[in-house]
Design a protein around this motif. Structure first.
Motif, PDB file in Angstrom:
ATOM      1  N   PRO A  39       0.827  -1.220   0.000  1.00 28.33           N
ATOM      2  CA  PRO A  39       0.000   0.000   0.000  1.00 28.33           C
ATOM      3  C   PRO A  39       0.854   1.260   0.000  1.00 28.33           C
ATOM      4  O   PRO A  39       2.040   1.237   0.341  1.00 28.33           O
ATOM      5  CB  PRO A  39      -0.805  -0.124   1.298  1.00 28.33           C
ATOM      6  CG  PRO A  39      -0.771  -1.575   1.644  1.00 28.33           C
ATOM      7  CD  PRO A  39       0.551  -2.085   1.153  1.00 28.33           C
ATOM      8  N   PHE A  40       0.224   2.373  -0.364  1.00 23.42           N
ATOM      9  CA  PHE A  40       0.920   3.657  -0.353  1.00 23.42           C
ATOM     10  C   PHE A  40       1.308   4.037   1.074  1.00 23.42           C
ATOM     11  O   PHE A  40       0.664   3.611   2.038  1.00 23.42           O
ATOM     12  CB  PHE A  40       0.021   4.753  -0.934  1.00 23.42           C
ATOM     13  CG  PHE A  40      -0.361   4.535  -2.370  1.00 23.42           C
ATOM     14  CD1 PHE A  40       0.594   4.232  -3.324  1.00 23.42           C
ATOM     15  CD2 PHE A  40      -1.690   4.643  -2.772  1.00 23.42           C
ATOM     16  CE1 PHE A  40       0.247   4.032  -4.650  1.00 23.42           C
ATOM     17  CE2 PHE A  40      -2.057   4.442  -4.091  1.00 23.42           C
ATOM     18  CZ  PHE A  40      -1.079   4.134  -5.031  1.00 23.42           C
ATOM     19  N   GLY A  48      -5.253   9.420  -1.808  1.00 19.28           N
ATOM     20  CA  GLY A  48      -4.753   8.818  -3.036  1.00 19.28           C
ATOM     21  C   GLY A  48      -5.635   7.666  -3.476  1.00 19.28           C
ATOM     22  O   GLY A  48      -6.165   6.920  -2.653  1.00 19.28           O
ATOM     23  N   GLN A  49      -5.808   7.515  -4.775  1.00 19.32           N
ATOM     24  CA  GLN A  49      -6.635   6.424  -5.288  1.00 19.32           C
ATOM     25  C   GLN A  49      -5.962   5.089  -5.022  1.00 19.32           C
ATOM     26  O   GLN A  49      -4.821   4.869  -5.418  1.00 19.32           O
ATOM     27  CB  GLN A  49      -6.865   6.597  -6.787  1.00 19.32           C
ATOM     28  CG  GLN A  49      -7.669   5.464  -7.406  1.00 19.32           C
ATOM     29  CD  GLN A  49      -7.993   5.714  -8.863  1.00 19.32           C
ATOM     30  OE1 GLN A  49      -8.380   6.816  -9.227  1.00 19.32           O
ATOM     31  NE2 GLN A  49      -7.819   4.700  -9.696  1.00 19.32           N
ATOM     32  N   PRO A  50      -6.637   4.169  -4.335  1.00 18.56           N
ATOM     33  CA  PRO A  50      -6.028   2.855  -4.055  1.00 18.56           C
ATOM     34  C   PRO A  50      -5.762   2.077  -5.338  1.00 18.56           C
ATOM     35  O   PRO A  50      -6.407   2.288  -6.364  1.00 18.56           O
ATOM     36  CB  PRO A  50      -7.094   2.155  -3.200  1.00 18.56           C
ATOM     37  CG  PRO A  50      -7.957   3.244  -2.669  1.00 18.56           C
ATOM     38  CD  PRO A  50      -7.959   4.306  -3.717  1.00 18.56           C
ATOM     39  N   SER A  51      -4.820   1.172  -5.244  1.00 14.72           N
ATOM     40  CA  SER A  51      -4.502   0.323  -6.390  1.00 14.72           C
ATOM     41  C   SER A  51      -5.574  -0.747  -6.575  1.00 14.72           C
ATOM     42  O   SER A  51      -6.010  -1.384  -5.615  1.00 14.72           O
ATOM     43  CB  SER A  51      -3.138  -0.340  -6.178  1.00 14.72           C
ATOM     44  OG  SER A  51      -2.913  -1.350  -7.141  1.00 14.72           O
ATOM     45  N   ASP A  52      -5.988  -0.956  -7.816  1.00 10.79           N
ATOM     46  CA  ASP A  52      -6.943  -2.026  -8.115  1.00 10.79           C
ATOM     47  C   ASP A  52      -6.407  -3.388  -7.686  1.00 10.79           C
ATOM     48  O   ASP A  52      -7.176  -4.294  -7.347  1.00 10.79           O
ATOM     49  CB  ASP A  52      -7.240  -2.070  -9.617  1.00 10.79           C
ATOM     50  CG  ASP A  52      -8.092  -0.895 -10.073  1.00 10.79           C
ATOM     51  OD1 ASP A  52      -8.646  -0.193  -9.206  1.00 10.79           O
ATOM     52  OD2 ASP A  52      -8.193  -0.683 -11.293  1.00 10.79           O
ATOM     53  N   ALA A  53      -5.081  -3.531  -7.707  1.00 12.01           N
ATOM     54  CA  ALA A  53      -4.468  -4.831  -7.433  1.00 12.01           C
ATOM     55  C   ALA A  53      -4.632  -5.263  -5.984  1.00 12.01           C
ATOM     56  O   ALA A  53      -4.442  -6.435  -5.664  1.00 12.01           O
ATOM     57  CB  ALA A  53      -2.983  -4.788  -7.792  1.00 12.01           C
ATOM     58  N   ILE A 117     -11.150   1.752   2.806  1.00 11.94           N
ATOM     59  CA  ILE A 117     -10.832   2.413   4.075  1.00 11.94           C
ATOM     60  C   ILE A 117      -9.444   2.001   4.557  1.00 11.94           C
ATOM     61  O   ILE A 117      -8.619   2.832   4.946  1.00 11.94           O
ATOM     62  CB  ILE A 117     -11.895   2.074   5.134  1.00 11.94           C
ATOM     63  CG1 ILE A 117     -13.223   2.753   4.787  1.00 11.94           C
ATOM     64  CG2 ILE A 117     -11.435   2.505   6.530  1.00 11.94           C
ATOM     65  CD1 ILE A 117     -14.382   2.299   5.650  1.00 11.94           C
ATOM     66  N   ALA A 118      -9.166   0.701   4.523  1.00  4.06           N
ATOM     67  CA  ALA A 118      -7.872   0.211   4.995  1.00  4.06           C
ATOM     68  C   ALA A 118      -6.727   0.706   4.115  1.00  4.06           C
ATOM     69  O   ALA A 118      -5.656   1.073   4.618  1.00  4.06           O
ATOM     70  CB  ALA A 118      -7.879  -1.316   5.039  1.00  4.06           C
ATOM     71  N   LEU A 119      -6.937   0.732   2.799  1.00  7.98           N
ATOM     72  CA  LEU A 119      -5.884   1.179   1.891  1.00  7.98           C
ATOM     73  C   LEU A 119      -5.612   2.671   2.015  1.00  7.98           C
ATOM     74  O   LEU A 119      -4.571   3.157   1.567  1.00  7.98           O
ATOM     75  CB  LEU A 119      -6.258   0.835   0.443  1.00  7.98           C
ATOM     76  CG  LEU A 119      -6.214  -0.659   0.098  1.00  7.98           C
ATOM     77  CD1 LEU A 119      -6.836  -0.912  -1.267  1.00  7.98           C
ATOM     78  CD2 LEU A 119      -4.775  -1.174   0.131  1.00  7.98           C
ATOM     79  N   ARG A 120      -6.525   3.397   2.635  1.00  5.84           N
ATOM     80  CA  ARG A 120      -6.298   4.824   2.889  1.00  5.84           C
ATOM     81  C   ARG A 120      -5.576   5.049   4.215  1.00  5.84           C
ATOM     82  O   ARG A 120      -5.365   6.185   4.626  1.00  5.84           O
ATOM     83  CB  ARG A 120      -7.626   5.573   2.890  1.00  5.84           C
ATOM     84  CG  ARG A 120      -8.331   5.577   1.536  1.00  5.84           C
ATOM     85  CD  ARG A 120      -9.643   6.321   1.608  1.00  5.84           C
ATOM     86  NE  ARG A 120      -9.426   7.723   1.919  1.00  5.84           N
ATOM     87  CZ  ARG A 120     -10.335   8.508   2.487  1.00  5.84           C
ATOM     88  NH1 ARG A 120     -11.513   8.021   2.820  1.00  5.84           N
ATOM     89  NH2 ARG A 120     -10.062   9.775   2.727  1.00  5.84           N
ATOM     90  N   GLY A 121      -5.219   3.978   4.901  1.00  3.41           N
ATOM     91  CA  GLY A 121      -4.485   4.114   6.151  1.00  3.41           C
ATOM     92  C   GLY A 121      -5.368   4.253   7.370  1.00  3.41           C
ATOM     93  O   GLY A 121      -4.894   4.622   8.447  1.00  3.41           O
ATOM     94  N   LEU A 122      -6.662   3.945   7.222  1.00  9.54           N
ATOM     95  CA  LEU A 122      -7.598   4.035   8.333  1.00  9.54           C
ATOM     96  C   LEU A 122      -8.005   2.630   8.769  1.00  9.54           C
ATOM     97  O   LEU A 122      -7.661   1.638   8.130  1.00  9.54           O
ATOM     98  CB  LEU A 122      -8.832   4.846   7.915  1.00  9.54           C
ATOM     99  CG  LEU A 122      -8.538   6.250   7.389  1.00  9.54           C
ATOM    100  CD1 LEU A 122      -9.812   6.911   6.867  1.00  9.54           C
ATOM    101  CD2 LEU A 122      -7.901   7.114   8.468  1.00  9.54           C
TER     102      LEU A 122
END
Length: 229
Positions: A39-40, A48-53, A117-122
């Motif tokens: 993740p970023f 930031g837009q999360p990765s589709d992968a 939500i998780a990929l945004r760091g939350l």
């Protein structure tokens, strides 16, 4: 050696929304997206837009993040009234206050709230509305509910939710209710339940829901929990 678990989160969600807690998995290991990427970093992931992968798309009608926010896919993405939930170019404070946004979805036609939500760091909490919040008493600074509670909830369940929120909020903590909506003829019933907490009213506002010709109302409030000795 244990095998990989089946991709069956939709079954677990059916149990959760039905008021049951799925048992822990046994004798299988969790499955990841085949093309999973790191993740970023936290400082760039929030908007930031999360990765589709990094999302398992198998149970979603959309098979990529762009599908979640495109007007062109509105009729075939499996949910409605929720493009702004995933449009990170339109940050929360930039959404007009008069815009009606809802997170309505069905079990088999959902959308990846928890993953995004998780990929945004939350931290996403995956539990039913009837569950006790997994936080200790008097610890949270703020509880923010936006388009989550509305007129579908019964009086008894609303009481359970409010008492549990009161338990978790610290003294002088804030309860922010954002756009609770219901038919206007039953709004007073819900307002009485919120008022019964005896919180200080920093904001208390009821306005018509414009897309329902005045038949439904929005209620928003910011309430401060008192110090009880």
């Amino acid at each position: 050696m244990y095998g990989v678990c089946p991709d069956d989160w939709d079954l677990a969600q059916k149990l959760i929304t039905g008021g049951c807690d799925p048992l822990p998995r046994r004798r299988c290991l969790s499955r990841a997206s085949p093309d999973y990427n790191k993740p970023f970093p936290v400082n760039s992931s929030l908007w930031g837009q999360p990765s589709d992968a990094n999302i398992l798309w198998s149970h979603y009608k959309c098979k990529g993040y762009s599908c979640l926010v495109s007007n062109e896919t509105r009729d075939r993405r499996g949910f409605f009234k929720c493009a702004d939930c995933f449009d990170l170019s339109k940050r929360g404070w930039e959404i007009p206050s008069t815009e009606s946004v809802s997170a309505e979805f069905t079990i088999d036609e959902g959308h990846p709230f928890n993953e995004v939500i998780a990929l945004r760091g939350l931290l996403p909490l995956y539990l039913s509305i009837g569950s006790r919040l997994p936080f200790f008493d008097n610890t949270l600074d703020i509880i923010h509910s936006t388009l989550f509670l509305d007129g579908w909830i019964g009086k008894e369940l609303l009481q359970f939710v409010l008492f549990d929120w009161d338990r978790a909020l610290r003294p002088k903590g804030l309860l922010w209710v954002d756009r609770f909506f219901c038919p206007k003829e039953v709004m007073k019933l819900y307002l009485d339940e919120f008022a019964s907490l005896s919180y200080k009213k920093l904001l208390w506002k009821v306005v018509p829901k414009t897309d329902k010709d005045g038949d439904e109302l929005f209620f928003s409030a910011v309430l401060e929990k008192p110090i009880r000795r």
